[in-house]
Design a protein around this motif. Structure first.
Motif, mmCIF file in Angstrom:
data_model
loop_
_atom_site.group_PDB
_atom_site.id
_atom_site.type_symbol
_atom_site.label_atom_id
_atom_site.label_comp_id
_atom_site.label_asym_id
_atom_site.label_seq_id
_atom_site.Cartn_x
_atom_site.Cartn_y
_atom_site.Cartn_z
ATOM 1 N N ALA A 12 42.332 73.056 17.585
ATOM 2 C CA ALA A 12 43.494 73.682 16.958
ATOM 3 C C ALA A 12 44.093 72.736 15.928
ATOM 4 O O ALA A 12 44.486 73.164 14.818
ATOM 5 N N ALA A 13 44.138 71.444 16.220
ATOM 6 C CA ALA A 13 44.695 70.472 15.288
ATOM 7 C C ALA A 13 43.802 70.358 14.056
ATOM 8 O O ALA A 13 44.283 70.293 12.908
ATOM 9 N N ILE A 14 42.463 70.361 14.272
ATOM 10 C CA ILE A 14 41.534 70.265 13.144
ATOM 11 C C ILE A 14 41.652 71.539 12.299
ATOM 12 O O ILE A 14 41.664 71.494 11.061
ATOM 13 N N GLY A 15 41.742 72.705 12.957
ATOM 14 C CA GLY A 15 41.903 73.975 12.243
ATOM 15 C C GLY A 15 43.199 73.974 11.433
ATOM 16 O O GLY A 15 43.239 74.443 10.288
ATOM 17 N N PHE A 16 44.269 73.442 12.096
ATOM 18 C CA PHE A 16 45.549 73.385 11.408
ATOM 19 C C PHE A 16 45.460 72.441 10.215
ATOM 20 O O PHE A 16 46.002 72.725 9.134
ATOM 21 N N LEU A 17 44.750 71.327 10.368
ATOM 22 C CA LEU A 17 44.568 70.370 9.290
ATOM 23 C C LEU A 17 43.781 71.006 8.138
ATOM 24 O O LEU A 17 44.152 70.867 6.964
ATOM 25 N N CYS A 20 46.024 73.422 6.394
ATOM 26 C CA CYS A 20 47.012 72.742 5.545
ATOM 27 C C CYS A 20 46.367 72.191 4.281
ATOM 28 O O CYS A 20 46.945 72.299 3.183
ATOM 29 N N VAL A 21 45.147 71.638 4.386
ATOM 30 C CA VAL A 21 44.464 71.071 3.219
ATOM 31 C C VAL A 21 44.109 72.203 2.249
ATOM 32 O O VAL A 21 44.322 72.091 1.030
ATOM 33 N N THR A 26 45.188 75.257 -2.633
ATOM 34 C CA THR A 26 45.520 76.540 -3.253
ATOM 35 C C THR A 26 46.843 76.443 -4.003
ATOM 36 O O THR A 26 46.982 76.922 -5.147
ATOM 37 N N LEU A 27 47.841 75.809 -3.377
ATOM 38 C CA LEU A 27 49.146 75.676 -4.025
ATOM 39 C C LEU A 27 49.061 74.779 -5.260
ATOM 40 O O LEU A 27 49.714 75.043 -6.274
ATOM 41 N N THR A 28 48.236 73.743 -5.214
ATOM 42 C CA THR A 28 48.048 72.867 -6.364
ATOM 43 C C THR A 28 47.404 73.655 -7.516
ATOM 44 O O THR A 28 47.827 73.551 -8.678
ATOM 45 N N SER A 29 46.384 74.444 -7.184
ATOM 46 C CA SER A 29 45.723 75.271 -8.201
ATOM 47 C C SER A 29 46.694 76.304 -8.773
ATOM 48 O O SER A 29 46.720 76.554 -9.986
#
Length: 161
Positions: A12-17, A20-21, A26-29
């Motif tokens: 779950a933490a890796i999925g969340f990471l 987020c990445v 996407t937000l940067t683009s």
């Protein structure tokens, strides 16, 4: 079982990471795209101001041209009216000349005999004048003067044999 719980939390933490990445990418683009759109909009705004300014100038020129055309059209209307009045005057003059010509023709036809008499009397008068000039020339020639006639005599005399 506890290990499964830790593995599930780790997944779950890796999925969340990863989420987020990928969300950050996407937000940067999206930020980059929005900055380009903002720059394009600024350029469009500048171009639109230039087009608006030119359109305003064109509208002022068009209004001035329309006013000038209207003014010249009014002048042309007065010229057309004047020409129309001249045409009516010429028509009136033609009518008057026709009437006068008709009345003169009628009078000439009525007085045809009198006109013929006037022409005959004038021919007689010219004949008398010519005879008088001939006599005067003969009298002056007798007095020793030589007279040259400038115009030929109307009467033709055959030579005597």
């Amino acid at each position: 079982m506890e290990i499964i719980l830790y593995i599930a939390a780790l997944v779950a933490a890796i999925g969340f990471l990863v989420l987020c990445v990928s969300l950050a990418m996407t937000l940067t683009s999206l930020k980059k795209t929005l900055n380009e759109v903002s720059g394009t909009m600024s350029g469009l705004e500048g171009q639109l101001q230039g087009v608006t300014r030119e359109t305003t100038e064109l509208l002022h020129k068009t209004n001035g041209l329309a006013s000038d055309i209207q003014h010249k059209s009014e002048k042309l209307n007065s010229v057309v009216d004047a020409v129309k009045n001249v045409g009516e005057s010429v028509n009136g003059l033609n009518t008057s000349v026709r009437r006068i010509t008709s009345s003169i023709s009628t009078e000439v036809e009525r007085n045809e005999d009198k006109i013929a008499q006037v022409v005959q009397w004038s021919n007689v008068a010219f004949g008398i004048r010519d005879k008088w000039k001939e006599r005067k020339a003969i009298e002056e020639a007798r007095d020793g003067y030589t007279i040259y006639q400038s115009e030929p005599s109307n009467t033709y005399k055959e030579p005597q044999k």
